[in-house]
Each structure stands twice: as C-alpha cells, then as structure tokens.
Design a protein around this motif. Structure first.
Motif, PDB file in Angstrom:
ATOM      1  N   ARG A 147      34.289 111.164 -32.642  1.00  0.00           N
ATOM      2  CA  ARG A 147      34.920 111.845 -31.505  1.00  0.00           C
ATOM      3  C   ARG A 147      35.508 113.194 -31.904  1.00  0.00           C
ATOM      4  O   ARG A 147      36.455 113.675 -31.307  1.00  0.00           O
ATOM      5  N   PHE A 148      34.919 113.839 -32.913  1.00  0.00           N
ATOM      6  CA  PHE A 148      35.417 115.140 -33.358  1.00  0.00           C
ATOM      7  C   PHE A 148      35.152 116.188 -32.280  1.00  0.00           C
ATOM      8  O   PHE A 148      34.073 116.257 -31.706  1.00  0.00           O
ATOM      9  N   GLU A 149      36.143 117.025 -32.022  1.00  0.00           N
ATOM     10  CA  GLU A 149      35.950 118.176 -31.144  1.00  0.00           C
ATOM     11  C   GLU A 149      37.012 119.226 -31.437  1.00  0.00           C
ATOM     12  O   GLU A 149      38.123 118.920 -31.873  1.00  0.00           O
ATOM     13  N   TRP A 150      36.659 120.483 -31.164  1.00  0.00           N
ATOM     14  CA  TRP A 150      37.609 121.582 -31.312  1.00  0.00           C
ATOM     15  C   TRP A 150      38.471 121.666 -30.065  1.00  0.00           C
ATOM     16  O   TRP A 150      37.965 121.643 -28.947  1.00  0.00           O
ATOM     17  N   VAL A 151      39.763 121.766 -30.237  1.00  0.00           N
ATOM     18  CA  VAL A 151      40.693 122.073 -29.156  1.00  0.00           C
ATOM     19  C   VAL A 151      40.839 123.590 -29.054  1.00  0.00           C
ATOM     20  O   VAL A 151      40.760 124.172 -27.970  1.00  0.00           O
ATOM     21  N   VAL A 152      41.041 124.228 -30.191  1.00  0.00           N
ATOM     22  CA  VAL A 152      41.006 125.681 -30.312  1.00  0.00           C
ATOM     23  C   VAL A 152      39.964 125.971 -31.386  1.00  0.00           C
ATOM     24  O   VAL A 152      40.181 125.637 -32.559  1.00  0.00           O
ATOM     25  N   PRO A 153      38.810 126.554 -31.018  1.00  0.00           N
ATOM     26  CA  PRO A 153      37.730 126.724 -31.999  1.00  0.00           C
ATOM     27  C   PRO A 153      38.195 127.423 -33.265  1.00  0.00           C
ATOM     28  O   PRO A 153      38.834 128.472 -33.217  1.00  0.00           O
ATOM     29  N   GLY A 154      37.889 126.787 -34.404  1.00  0.00           N
ATOM     30  CA  GLY A 154      38.231 127.353 -35.695  1.00  0.00           C
ATOM     31  C   GLY A 154      39.681 127.230 -36.098  1.00  0.00           C
ATOM     32  O   GLY A 154      40.055 127.637 -37.204  1.00  0.00           O
ATOM     33  N   ARG A 155      40.519 126.652 -35.230  1.00  0.00           N
ATOM     34  CA  ARG A 155      41.951 126.577 -35.525  1.00  0.00           C
ATOM     35  C   ARG A 155      42.520 125.172 -35.398  1.00  0.00           C
ATOM     36  O   ARG A 155      43.261 124.722 -36.265  1.00  0.00           O
TER      37      ARG A 155
END
Length: 326
Positions: A147-155
């Motif tokens: 369930r990995f996902e970016w909330v703020v891309p790259g941060r």
C-alpha cells in the motif's frame, strides 16, 4: 526449472517479481540497457524486478541488479533507462482472460500505449510492437511495503509496515526493505507501530543512513499531544520520509493529518477520514491538536511562552465538571 506460481500474481508496489513469457521458463532479464529473454535461474537478480510508483502514480519496474527501469528507449526499442520520471517508463499491465498479462508502454511520450512483444518465437529479443505477447507475473516472497504511496511526491510517503501480514509484530527490516527505501531515496522512517524494531535492524538502518523514530500507538487508538509533537520533530529533521503503523490506515492517517495541521492546513473530520483516520478518539485528538495550534497562533505574547492564565471573564458554573472530563 520454472519460476514460482502460475504467472497470475497481482502487482503491488514494493514487491519483487519475475516476468515470464506466460507458460514458459523464459524470463525478462537485463544486462546494461538491453532487455532479452533467457531461461529461469533461481536467485538471479538480473531477472528480478521491483514494482515502484512514480510521482504521477504510474507503475514502474526497476531491475534489482542494474537499478534501471523497464520501458521504451529513445530508439523505440524495449530496454532499461536510468530514471522513472519520464513517460518512457510508464507501464500498463492488463490482466488477460486466458491468464497472465499484456504489457504496454507509452508511445513517444504520449498517452497512447503500445504493446511489448517478442520479435519472434526463436529470438530472445523484445520490441515495442503491435501484437500483445502474453506475459506472466511471479511475485517473489512476502510483500515488503504494501500500500505504498506518495502523499507529497519525493517528500512524504505512507504504507503498511514492511512485511505486514495482519499483525504489527510482522514488521521486519532487512536487505530487501532497505533496498526498497533506497530506491525511493527515503532517509527517514516514522513508525506508529505498537512494536519497536529490535536493536539489530535499527543498526542496519543507521548504517544505510536512514533515521528511525518509533512513536508507539495501539491499533485504532489515538496518540497524545506530546506524541504529535514528536511526529512533527521527526518529520522536520530529515528529508524524504515514510510513515507507517501496521496496515497503514488509522494511525498512519493520524500522523499524516497532524503533519498537515502543523503546516497550517485547515482540516475537518472528512479530511481526517480521507487520510485514513478510523476511530472517534483519533479524530478527537486531531481536533484537540488543531485547537491547540490555533490558540498558539492567535497568541499575542512571545512565541515560546505559553499563557497559563485564564481569560478575564466569569467562568460558567459547569467549568469544574468540564475540567474533570478533560
């Protein structure tokens, strides 16, 4: 010798796969930038692909040995490229009714998709063509960061605990999970798992330059205001950060919401729910944090001084009972 499974496994970010020509022992492998088919070999990293997601939520597959991404090269051939930031590495897997998948890549940086196919049955080479070849997906071992996902891309990213399989205690850090974190350049972990990592895996994280903060929280329970401050401090002190608990919903969503509140965002109960917050006690704790932050922001005294004196008005008769409930 054939790869594990039947080739019908589902893609999950963070997992490692073999890609076969469906029903055969021919695997996608790479050396340098070249992609070709060869017979399955157990433990051979050139044939292993890590499923990742870029900032546009597009799926990419990174070779475990070369660290390069499967996609379309500039000469319109199938190959490996150095980054997954461009359209050439966007992949689309379509599950086929007869088993396995078709695999397509973007065409010349557009949304138009073209299938990856064998040059011919006697050749080990692949090309971007017109007819879909039937590929198999074979997931290796247990899931890493589900369930990995970016909330703020790259941060800021979120996920389940590494190797989560229903219990907080499933969490595990090893070479593969560190490899996954390095692939996303994540250098900071905030764990709200009820179980802290043992000293040895914490040492492996330190050796890899990845900081680890454990803020203990029980499933469906709220953290304290002091723990909210610990989350803020752990997030502010480092670069790209991943937050997880067990499954990656309630406690993780609470931490994500707290960071957004600290950053000045105005959130309501619906926003908390969208972040994955589950229980009324978690929502109540976040509302208390919001009230605390708004109170501090509206204070006219020195920033580091808390005014503990009550405002100059007559307290209502039920103040004592309210304080007791609080």
């Amino acid at each position: 010798m054939f790869p594990p499974g039947h080739g019908n496994d589902y893609l999950n970010v963070g997992d490692i796969y073999r890609i076969s020509v469906f029903g055969t022992n021919k695997m996608l492998a790479t050396r340098g930038g070249k992609i070709f088919l060869e017979e399955y070999e157990k433990g051979y990293w050139h044939q292993m692909w890590i499923c990742e997601m870029n900032s546009d939520r597009r799926i990419s597959l990174r070779n475990r040995h070369t660290k390069r991404y499967l996609g379309r090269r500039e000469n319109h051939t199938v190959g490996c490229v150095s980054s997954h930031s461009g359209a050439s590495e966007w992949l689309t897997f379509t599950r086929l009714s007869l088993g396995g998948y078709s695999l397509e890549v973007s065409h010349e940086g557009k949304n138009e998709l073209r299938p990856i196919q064998r040059v011919n049955n006697n050749s080990p080479d692949l090309k971007v063509g017109e007819v879909c070849t039937q590929f198999g997906l074979h997931r290796l071992g247990k899931s890493v960061f589900r369930r990995f996902e970016w909330v703020v891309p790259g941060r800021l990213a979120r996920s389940s605990a590494p190797y989560y399989n229903g219990e907080d205690a499933d969490e595990n850090i090893n070479e593969t999970s560190i490899e996954f974190l390095n692939g996303y350049r994540i250098k900071n972990i905030i764990s709200l798992n009820s179980v802290e990592l043992p000293p040895r895996p914490r040492g492996w994280l330190r050796a890899a330059g990845i900081s680890y903060s454990h803020i203990k929280a029980v499933e469906c329970a709220a953290v304290t205001q002091d723990q909210f401050d610990q989350i803020r401090n752990a997030y502010d002190k480092a670069g790209a950060t991943i937050i997880y608990c067990g499954y990656g919903d309630g406690r993780t969503g609470m931490a994500i919401s707290a960071i957004q509140l600290f950053q000045g965002r105005a959130l309501d109960d619906n926003d908390y729910r969208e972040n994955g917050v589950q229980s009324p006690s978690q929502i109540a704790a976040l509302n208390a944090l919001s009230n605390r932050l708004n109170s501090v922001d509206g204070h006219s005294g020195p920033v580091d001084t808390l005014d503990t004196q009550p405002p100059p008005y007559a307290a209502p008769e039920n103040t004592a009972s309210e304080k007791k409930q609080k």
